[in-house]
Design a protein around this motif. Structure first.
Motif, PDB file in Angstrom:
ATOM      1  N   LEU A  31       0.748  -1.159   0.073  1.00 27.08           N
ATOM      2  CA  LEU A  31      -0.088  -0.075  -0.131  1.00 27.08           C
ATOM      3  C   LEU A  31       1.057   1.328  -0.016  1.00 27.08           C
ATOM      4  O   LEU A  31       0.578   2.315  -0.739  1.00 27.08           O
ATOM      5  N   ALA A  32       2.003   1.304   0.922  1.00 28.28           N
ATOM      6  CA  ALA A  32       2.700   2.441   0.761  1.00 28.28           C
ATOM      7  C   ALA A  32       3.609   2.596  -0.590  1.00 28.28           C
ATOM      8  O   ALA A  32       3.493   3.853  -1.131  1.00 28.28           O
ATOM      9  N   LEU A  33       3.745   1.499  -1.440  1.00 33.62           N
ATOM     10  CA  LEU A  33       4.547   1.649  -2.686  1.00 33.62           C
ATOM     11  C   LEU A  33       3.478   2.291  -3.509  1.00 33.62           C
ATOM     12  O   LEU A  33       3.648   3.056  -4.553  1.00 33.62           O
TER      13      LEU A  33
ATOM     14  N   GLU B   5       5.324   6.063  -1.714  1.00 31.33           N
ATOM     15  CA  GLU B   5       6.561   6.324  -0.792  1.00 31.33           C
ATOM     16  C   GLU B   5       6.655   5.258   0.217  1.00 31.33           C
ATOM     17  O   GLU B   5       5.784   4.825   1.020  1.00 31.33           O
ATOM     18  N   PRO B   6       7.670   4.234  -0.348  1.00 31.59           N
ATOM     19  CA  PRO B   6       7.569   2.880   0.364  1.00 31.59           C
ATOM     20  C   PRO B   6       8.065   3.133   1.905  1.00 31.59           C
ATOM     21  O   PRO B   6       7.727   2.231   2.890  1.00 31.59           O
ATOM     22  N   ARG B   7       8.602   4.410   2.405  1.00 27.12           N
ATOM     23  CA  ARG B   7       8.931   4.540   3.788  1.00 27.12           C
ATOM     24  C   ARG B   7       7.539   5.029   4.454  1.00 27.12           C
ATOM     25  O   ARG B   7       7.658   4.769   5.719  1.00 27.12           O
ATOM     26  N   ALA B   8       6.470   4.977   3.704  1.00 34.57           N
ATOM     27  CA  ALA B   8       5.343   5.456   4.489  1.00 34.57           C
ATOM     28  C   ALA B   8       4.397   4.168   5.022  1.00 34.57           C
ATOM     29  O   ALA B   8       3.198   4.435   5.493  1.00 34.57           O
ATOM     30  N   ILE B   9       4.964   3.084   5.104  1.00 29.76           N
ATOM     31  CA  ILE B   9       4.164   1.912   5.849  1.00 29.76           C
ATOM     32  C   ILE B   9       4.053   2.263   7.135  1.00 29.76           C
ATOM     33  O   ILE B   9       2.790   1.930   7.437  1.00 29.76           O
ATOM     34  N   ASN B  10       4.629   2.986   7.947  1.00 31.66           N
ATOM     35  CA  ASN B  10       4.002   3.430   9.239  1.00 31.66           C
ATOM     36  C   ASN B  10       2.734   4.205   9.308  1.00 31.66           C
ATOM     37  O   ASN B  10       1.717   3.672   9.989  1.00 31.66           O
TER      38      ASN B  10
END
Length: 175
Positions: free
Chosen positions: A116-118, A122-127
């Motif tokens: 979902l972040a991808l 922005e792969p760092r937006a998993i949080n």
């Protein structure tokens, strides 16, 4: 109301920021909050977890053994903390990186946070995907409070990342 939340993952996954956002959101709403970070010896890629306590009454201890809720971002953290959730608790896990190996005694929800972040670029937006999903399940704060806290921590230096994190948060609210 007192809620204890443990957040665990690798360093660099936004574990500490997620805990700070929850604790600061509580203070915005006039509640009491404590955030206790724990780091492994590594800088990035090492273990990281934090404990957050949110309460409308005074908090007498910053630490706890078992949490009401667990937000877990990777497999090693799942293995380490899966037995520390209260029997009436809740675990939200990053289904992109974790395979549940048993039927726990508490409520569980998986979210493919990496995927979902991808999708928001922005792969760092998993949080923030996980934060959105967590607050859908436990609506202790609304989006405006979370965004106010995010602006506080990002400041003008990272202001350009607020919109993508808001998209990730909103996407997490849909799962």
């Amino acid at each position: 109301m007192t809620k204890t939340i443990r957040i665990a993952g690798f360093g660099g996954q936004g574990v500490m920021l997620l805990g700070q956002i929850l604790a600061y959101s509580a203070t915005i709403q006039g509640m009491n909050a404590i955030w206790v970070p724990t780091y492994g010896p590594e800088t990035r890629g090492g273990t990281a977890n934090c404990m957050v306590t949110i309460s409308d009454t005074p908090i007498y201890s910053p630490v706890f053994k078992d949490s009401d809720d667990l937000i877990v971002l990777n497999e090693p953290s799942y293995q380490k903390f899966k037995h520390t959730v209260k029997s009436d608790g809740f675990m939200l896990f990053n289904e992109s990186l974790i395979q549940i190996d048993e039927n726990p005694k508490y409520q569980v929800k998986g979210v493919k946070a990496n995927d979902l972040a991808l999708s928001v670029g922005e792969p760092r937006a998993i949080n923030f995907v996980l934060l959105g999903a967590y607050l859908k399940q436990n609506p202790i704060f609304d989006e405006n409070t979370i965004m106010e806290a995010l602006k506080y921590f990002f400041g003008s230096k990272k202001e350009h990342l607020i919109e993508v994190n808001k998209k990730a948060f909103n996407l997490g609210q849909t799962v």
